[in-house]
Design a protein around this motif. Structure first.
Motif, PDB file in Angstrom:
ATOM      1  N   ASP A  10     -11.375 -10.829  13.003  1.00  0.00           N
ATOM      2  CA  ASP A  10     -10.386 -10.858  10.848  1.00  0.00           C
ATOM      3  C   ASP A  10     -11.590 -10.573  10.437  1.00  0.00           C
ATOM      4  N   SER A  11     -12.747 -10.563  10.607  1.00  0.00           N
ATOM      5  CA  SER A  11     -14.146 -10.912   9.966  1.00  0.00           C
ATOM      6  C   SER A  11     -13.790  -9.594   8.518  1.00  0.00           C
ATOM      7  N   MET A  87     -18.204 -12.851   7.188  1.00  0.00           N
ATOM      8  CA  MET A  87     -17.552 -13.534   6.318  1.00  0.00           C
ATOM      9  C   MET A  87     -16.306 -13.420   6.778  1.00  0.00           C
ATOM     10  N   SER A  88     -15.158 -14.010   6.902  1.00  0.00           N
ATOM     11  CA  SER A  88     -13.752 -13.877   7.255  1.00  0.00           C
ATOM     12  C   SER A  88     -13.195 -14.981   6.420  1.00  0.00           C
ATOM     13  N   GLY A  89     -12.043 -14.781   6.511  1.00  0.00           N
ATOM     14  CA  GLY A  89     -10.628 -15.437   5.030  1.00  0.00           C
ATOM     15  C   GLY A  89     -11.489 -15.534   3.764  1.00  0.00           C
ATOM     16  N   PRO A 108     -13.671 -19.389   2.323  1.00  0.00           N
ATOM     17  CA  PRO A 108     -14.428 -18.488   3.604  1.00  0.00           C
ATOM     18  C   PRO A 108     -15.579 -18.651   4.801  1.00  0.00           C
ATOM     19  N   HIS A 109     -15.002 -18.717   6.078  1.00  0.00           N
ATOM     20  CA  HIS A 109     -16.329 -18.297   7.005  1.00  0.00           C
ATOM     21  C   HIS A 109     -16.952 -17.924   6.956  1.00  0.00           C
ATOM     22  N   LEU A 187     -14.781  -9.026  16.455  1.00  0.00           N
ATOM     23  CA  LEU A 187     -15.786  -7.410  15.475  1.00  0.00           C
ATOM     24  C   LEU A 187     -15.802  -6.225  16.765  1.00  0.00           C
ATOM     25  N   ALA A 188     -16.861  -6.664  17.234  1.00  0.00           N
ATOM     26  CA  ALA A 188     -17.731  -5.590  18.212  1.00  0.00           C
ATOM     27  C   ALA A 188     -16.000  -4.506  18.757  1.00  0.00           C
TER      28      ALA A 188
END
Length: 191
Positions: A10-11, A87-89, A108-109, A187-188
């Protein structure tokens, strides 16, 4: 590129670059020399009251002294050619309406990943650097997780896993990255 295997599916943002660290160091060194020489110290400015500008080698030397190791001779040989951030969130940055009023958004992460050629050498350098701080909030605890050691302080955590230095804001973020890589749900693996 392998860093995408550590990024969560979910990036919101993922940047992956391939670097030649030796050329990057040489470029920075050249830019510092150009910057220092642009001051053109002649010894007569302000009636000779201005001291001569610092040399670029002095700037890098001061940085290396504060780090406790040579960037060119100790750090660069340990680094691989891949560097990535994720970055996610980001969607959760807007405050949410709650029954009592607005609630603070969750931060964010942020993840930082660097490929390593010499993981043991890098771990020795980074471990020494991280443990130099004397403030209680900067002290790191170590915990095993999926066969790696996660080093965490109040606001920063890191590990070395499968030839990568992975850093983020918390041990939970590092565990999430290790899980993504171990399970293949990252993500990959997404479109």
């Amino acid at each position: 590129p392998v860093a995408g295997t550590f990024a969560s599916a979910d990036s919101d943002l993922f940047v992956d670059v391939m670097l030649d660290w030796d050329k990057l160091y040489e470029s920075i060194e050249s830019m510092l020399k150009l910057f220092v020489s642009s001051f053109g110290y002649s010894g007569t400015a302000n009636g000779g009251a201005l001291p001569p500008p610092a040399q670029s080698a002095d700037i890098l030397g001061m940085l290396e002294t504060s780090l406790g190791f040579s960037i060119k001779h100790d750090l660069i040989p340990t680094l691989g050619g891949e560097l990535a951030i994720s970055m996610s969130g980001l969607r959760s940055l807007r405050p949410k309406q709650a029954a009592q009023g607005m609630t603070r958004p969750a931060p964010p992460h942020f993840m930082f990943m660097v490929a390593l050629k010499d993981a043991a050498g890098f771990e020795k350098l980074i471990g020494g650097l991280m443990n130099r701080s004397k403030t209680p909030t900067a002290q790191f605890t170590r915990a095993a997780y999926r066969g790696v050691m996660i080093n965490a302080s109040k606001s920063f955590a890191w590990t070395i896993v499968n030839g990568f230095f992975v850093a983020g804001g918390s041990a939970a973020q590092i565990r999430r990255a290790v899980d993504a890589q171990a399970t293949g749900v990252s993500l990959a693996s997404t479109e």
